[in-house]
Write a protein that holds these residues in place. Structure first.
Motif, PDB file in Angstrom:
ATOM      1  N   HIS A 275     -20.765  41.638  20.719  1.00  0.00           N
ATOM      2  CA  HIS A 275     -20.084  42.680  19.939  1.00  0.00           C
ATOM      3  C   HIS A 275     -19.020  42.033  19.064  1.00  0.00           C
ATOM      4  CE1 HIS A 275     -17.520  46.260  19.252  1.00  0.00           C
ATOM      5  NE2 HIS A 275     -18.578  46.981  19.576  1.00  0.00           N
ATOM      6  N   GLN A 276     -18.675  42.686  17.989  1.00  0.00           N
ATOM      7  CA  GLN A 276     -17.562  42.197  17.177  1.00  0.00           C
ATOM      8  C   GLN A 276     -16.331  41.999  18.056  1.00  0.00           C
ATOM      9  OE1 GLN A 276     -15.759  44.958  14.417  1.00  0.00           O
ATOM     10  NE2 GLN A 276     -15.302  43.350  12.941  1.00  0.00           N
ATOM     11  N   PRO A 277     -15.613  40.889  17.920  1.00  0.00           N
ATOM     12  CA  PRO A 277     -14.427  40.651  18.754  1.00  0.00           C
ATOM     13  C   PRO A 277     -13.337  41.688  18.515  1.00  0.00           C
ATOM     14  CG  PRO A 277     -15.163  38.615  17.704  1.00  0.00           C
ATOM     15  CD  PRO A 277     -15.925  39.743  17.055  1.00  0.00           C
ATOM     16  N   PRO A 278     -12.377  41.766  19.443  1.00  0.00           N
ATOM     17  CA  PRO A 278     -11.243  42.680  19.249  1.00  0.00           C
ATOM     18  C   PRO A 278     -10.447  42.311  18.001  1.00  0.00           C
ATOM     19  CG  PRO A 278     -10.862  41.196  21.100  1.00  0.00           C
ATOM     20  CD  PRO A 278     -12.283  41.027  20.706  1.00  0.00           C
ATOM     21  N   ARG A 279      -9.627  43.244  17.556  1.00  0.00           N
ATOM     22  CA  ARG A 279      -8.975  43.115  16.246  1.00  0.00           C
ATOM     23  C   ARG A 279      -8.197  41.811  16.087  1.00  0.00           C
ATOM     24  NH1 ARG A 279      -8.458  46.714  12.460  1.00  0.00           N
ATOM     25  NH2 ARG A 279      -9.169  48.344  13.872  1.00  0.00           N
ATOM     26  N   ASP A 280      -7.489  41.358  17.132  1.00  0.00           N
ATOM     27  CA  ASP A 280      -6.653  40.161  16.960  1.00  0.00           C
ATOM     28  C   ASP A 280      -7.459  38.863  16.961  1.00  0.00           C
ATOM     29  OD1 ASP A 280      -7.298  40.147  19.645  1.00  0.00           O
ATOM     30  OD2 ASP A 280      -5.247  39.931  20.388  1.00  0.00           O
ATOM     31  N   GLN A 281      -8.788  38.961  17.139  1.00  0.00           N
ATOM     32  CA  GLN A 281      -9.639  37.762  17.049  1.00  0.00           C
ATOM     33  C   GLN A 281     -10.633  37.846  15.901  1.00  0.00           C
ATOM     34  OE1 GLN A 281     -11.251  37.490  21.105  1.00  0.00           O
ATOM     35  NE2 GLN A 281      -9.819  35.835  21.521  1.00  0.00           N
ATOM     36  N   GLN A 282     -10.595  38.936  15.150  1.00  0.00           N
ATOM     37  CA  GLN A 282     -11.497  39.055  14.007  1.00  0.00           C
ATOM     38  C   GLN A 282     -11.061  38.093  12.902  1.00  0.00           C
ATOM     39  OE1 GLN A 282     -11.663  43.249  13.020  1.00  0.00           O
ATOM     40  NE2 GLN A 282     -12.281  43.778  15.109  1.00  0.00           N
ATOM     41  N   GLY A 283     -12.027  37.476  12.271  1.00  0.00           N
ATOM     42  CA  GLY A 283     -11.719  36.476  11.250  1.00  0.00           C
ATOM     43  C   GLY A 283     -11.854  35.059  11.765  1.00  0.00           C
ATOM     44  N   PHE A 284     -11.957  34.888  13.095  1.00  0.00           N
ATOM     45  CA  PHE A 284     -12.185  33.563  13.689  1.00  0.00           C
ATOM     46  C   PHE A 284     -13.678  33.361  13.933  1.00  0.00           C
ATOM     47  CE2 PHE A 284      -7.830  34.549  14.939  1.00  0.00           C
ATOM     48  CZ  PHE A 284      -7.168  33.335  14.756  1.00  0.00           C
ATOM     49  N   ASP A 285     -14.120  32.095  13.836  1.00  0.00           N
ATOM     50  CA  ASP A 285     -15.478  31.818  14.284  1.00  0.00           C
ATOM     51  C   ASP A 285     -15.488  31.724  15.810  1.00  0.00           C
ATOM     52  OD1 ASP A 285     -14.825  29.096  15.074  1.00  0.00           O
ATOM     53  OD2 ASP A 285     -14.928  28.537  12.970  1.00  0.00           O
ATOM     54  N   ARG A 286     -16.671  31.769  16.390  1.00  0.00           N
ATOM     55  CA  ARG A 286     -16.834  31.763  17.850  1.00  0.00           C
ATOM     56  C   ARG A 286     -17.839  30.678  18.215  1.00  0.00           C
ATOM     57  NH1 ARG A 286     -20.506  34.681  21.448  1.00  0.00           N
ATOM     58  NH2 ARG A 286     -19.523  35.036  23.488  1.00  0.00           N
ATOM     59  N   LEU A 287     -17.340  29.576  18.727  1.00  0.00           N
ATOM     60  CA  LEU A 287     -18.180  28.437  19.075  1.00  0.00           C
ATOM     61  C   LEU A 287     -18.554  28.511  20.552  1.00  0.00           C
ATOM     62  CD1 LEU A 287     -19.410  25.673  18.186  1.00  0.00           C
ATOM     63  CD2 LEU A 287     -17.275  24.626  18.979  1.00  0.00           C
ATOM     64  N   GLY A 288     -19.847  28.405  20.837  1.00  0.00           N
ATOM     65  CA  GLY A 288     -20.317  28.485  22.215  1.00  0.00           C
ATOM     66  C   GLY A 288     -21.112  27.259  22.625  1.00  0.00           C
ATOM     67  N   VAL A 289     -21.065  26.956  23.930  1.00  0.00           N
ATOM     68  CA  VAL A 289     -21.864  25.893  24.544  1.00  0.00           C
ATOM     69  C   VAL A 289     -22.650  26.534  25.682  1.00  0.00           C
ATOM     70  CG1 VAL A 289     -21.805  23.737  25.838  1.00  0.00           C
ATOM     71  CG2 VAL A 289     -20.215  24.080  23.938  1.00  0.00           C
ATOM     72  N   TYR A 290     -23.964  26.343  25.670  1.00  0.00           N
ATOM     73  CA  TYR A 290     -24.860  27.017  26.615  1.00  0.00           C
ATOM     74  C   TYR A 290     -25.853  26.022  27.199  1.00  0.00           C
ATOM     75  CZ  TYR A 290     -23.425  31.040  23.716  1.00  0.00           C
ATOM     76  OH  TYR A 290     -22.713  31.975  23.013  1.00  0.00           O
ATOM     77  N   TYR A 291     -26.326  26.346  28.384  1.00  0.00           N
ATOM     78  CA  TYR A 291     -27.455  25.637  28.974  1.00  0.00           C
ATOM     79  C   TYR A 291     -28.469  26.703  29.362  1.00  0.00           C
ATOM     80  CZ  TYR A 291     -29.817  21.773  31.373  1.00  0.00           C
ATOM     81  OH  TYR A 291     -30.724  20.796  31.750  1.00  0.00           O
ATOM     82  N   PHE A 292     -29.522  26.834  28.552  1.00  0.00           N
ATOM     83  CA  PHE A 292     -30.550  27.848  28.761  1.00  0.00           C
ATOM     84  C   PHE A 292     -31.686  27.245  29.577  1.00  0.00           C
ATOM     85  CE2 PHE A 292     -28.449  30.013  25.256  1.00  0.00           C
ATOM     86  CZ  PHE A 292     -28.588  31.349  25.612  1.00  0.00           C
ATOM     87  N   VAL A 293     -31.847  27.719  30.798  1.00  0.00           N
ATOM     88  CA  VAL A 293     -32.777  27.103  31.740  1.00  0.00           C
ATOM     89  C   VAL A 293     -34.123  27.821  31.708  1.00  0.00           C
ATOM     90  CG1 VAL A 293     -33.188  26.484  34.143  1.00  0.00           C
ATOM     91  CG2 VAL A 293     -30.848  26.408  33.206  1.00  0.00           C
ATOM     92  N   ILE A 294     -35.164  27.044  31.493  1.00  0.00           N
ATOM     93  CA  ILE A 294     -36.541  27.523  31.477  1.00  0.00           C
ATOM     94  C   ILE A 294     -37.292  26.800  32.591  1.00  0.00           C
ATOM     95  CG2 ILE A 294     -38.647  27.745  30.101  1.00  0.00           C
ATOM     96  CD1 ILE A 294     -36.359  29.275  28.876  1.00  0.00           C
ATOM     97  N   ALA A 295     -38.051  27.538  33.392  1.00  0.00           N
ATOM     98  CA  ALA A 295     -38.840  26.903  34.451  1.00  0.00           C
ATOM     99  C   ALA A 295     -39.939  26.033  33.831  1.00  0.00           C
ATOM    100  CB  ALA A 295     -39.461  27.969  35.354  1.00  0.00           C
ATOM    101  N   ASN A 296     -40.566  25.187  34.649  1.00  0.00           N
ATOM    102  CA  ASN A 296     -41.670  24.364  34.176  1.00  0.00           C
ATOM    103  C   ASN A 296     -42.720  25.229  33.488  1.00  0.00           C
ATOM    104  OD1 ASN A 296     -40.308  22.284  35.371  1.00  0.00           O
ATOM    105  ND2 ASN A 296     -41.718  22.042  37.078  1.00  0.00           N
TER     106      ASN A 296
END
Length: 364
Positions: A275-296
């Motif tokens: 969702h769009q961030p709350p008002r005091d964080q709007q205008g900032f980018d949002r950098l994420g780090v993920y580990y998406f696990v898929i079975a064999n």
């Protein structure tokens, strides 16, 4: 001996934590400091499995990396988006629809979100082997050893103990799920760096401030490294959307479809959205780090009926066993279709598509 030289990387400065009063999801916080021993996993089983049966989400703390080490990974995560020229980005762009694979860049405005509004999300996806199955842009190459070490930490120090605990919860041998997730086995588990950029007010209004529709993840487990821009929301058991709060140096971990299928619905693939961030964080980018696990890739996504727990409580299926897809079939189908194919409107909230006979729902 001299200390090894650490490759310089510009420091990524995230947005300040929001000060707004938001309705936060009350997710359990799991201390993983003892998860490396059978005794520790036994003690964590009830807490973890209850979380995965109810919310399908939890925090993990004391996972083995310091705050400084986590900050370093976020610095590296920003490199693909700030240090790679546009022409090189194009050379490393993934053919997502054609191959059903995310390896490489996913550019902005590839996906339709709602009412013609396209996404403002960039991704850089690395196969967990990092160098085994793909090449990388020049700016990222000095950091590949650190990315590989980080992927191994997620896989062996966090994922494996978690899979052992989930097997315990089904009264199955501890290695049941681990054997489906060998680090060197064929599968498409990703280390993902992901950046959300602010949108225009017109796009926010057209899409009702939703950046990614409500969905469940494709794989078995998703590991998200907590960052301060509030945007992730989960659909709680009472049907309400609540925000996921930032905790310094914590992981936010959730179950995906593949684990729900394998566990016969015992563990829940929880619906979540961005969702769009709350008002005091709007205008900032949002950098994420993920580990998406898929079975064999050859794992058939049908319930483990040998589980004594499932024999007692029953099995919930989304597809008949004889029609169950393999992990590769389901992963390729959902990856190629997401944001790029038509959805069937079921009602004012739910849209649906069929992926290898499995009904997949999106929540608007």
């Amino acid at each position: 001996m001299p200390a090894p030289t650490v490759q310089y990387v510009p420091h990524y400065v995230p947005a300040p934590v929001t000060k707004e009063e938001l309705e936060w999801a009350d997710l359990p916080i799991i201390d993983f400091s003892s998860a490396g021993t059978p005794e520790g996993r036994a003690e964590l089983t009830t807490q973890v499995c209850n979380a995965m049966q109810t919310y399908g989400f939890m925090y993990i703390v004391n996972h083995g990396l310091t705050q400084a080490e986590t900050d370093r990974i976020f610095d590296i995560a920003d490199v693909p988006f700030t240090q790679v020229p546009e022409d090189e980005m194009k050379r490393y762009t993934a053919d997502i629809k054609g191959t059903g694979s995310f390896r490489g860049f996913k550019p902005r405005e590839l996906w339709v979100i709602d009412n013609g509004v396209r996404d403002q999300i960039e991704q850089y996806n690395s196969h967990r082997s990092i160098t085994g199955l793909q090449s990388h842009p020049k700016a990222l190459r000095p950091f590949l050893p650190e990315m590989r070490a980080f992927a191994e930490h997620n896989h062996k120090r966090v994922l494996y103990p978690l899979l052992q605990i989930l097997a315990r919860g089904l009264e199955l041998p501890e290695d049941t799920f681990v054997k489906m997730h060998g680090f060197d086995d064929p599968s498409e588990t990703y280390l993902r760096f992901m950046k959300y950029y602010p949108r225009t007010e017109e796009d926010e209004q057209k899409s009702k401030n939703v950046w990614l529709k409500g969905h469940t993840d494709i794989g078995t487990v998703t590991i998200l490294w907590s960052q301060p821009v509030s945007a992730l929301q989960i659909r709680c058991p009472d049907g309400k959307w609540r925000w996921v709060k930032h905790i310094d140096n914590a992981m936010v971990v959730n179950i995906g479809d593949a684990m729900e299928f394998l566990s016969g619905g015992f563990y829940k693939g929880t619906i979540h959205r961005v969702h769009q961030p709350p008002r005091d964080q709007q205008g900032f980018d949002r950098l994420g780090v993920y580990y998406f696990v898929i079975a064999n890739g050859d794992v058939i996504l049908k319930p483990l009926q040998e589980s004594p727990v499932l024999q007692r409580v029953g099995i919930v299926r989304r597809v008949e066993d004889e029609k169950a897809p393999t992990m590769d079939q389901y992963r390729k189908g959902r990856t190629a279709a997401y944001g790029l194919s038509e959805l069937t409107k079921k009602d004012d909230v739910v849209e649906e598509q069929l992926i290898h006979g499995v009904p997949v729902r999106h929540y608007n």
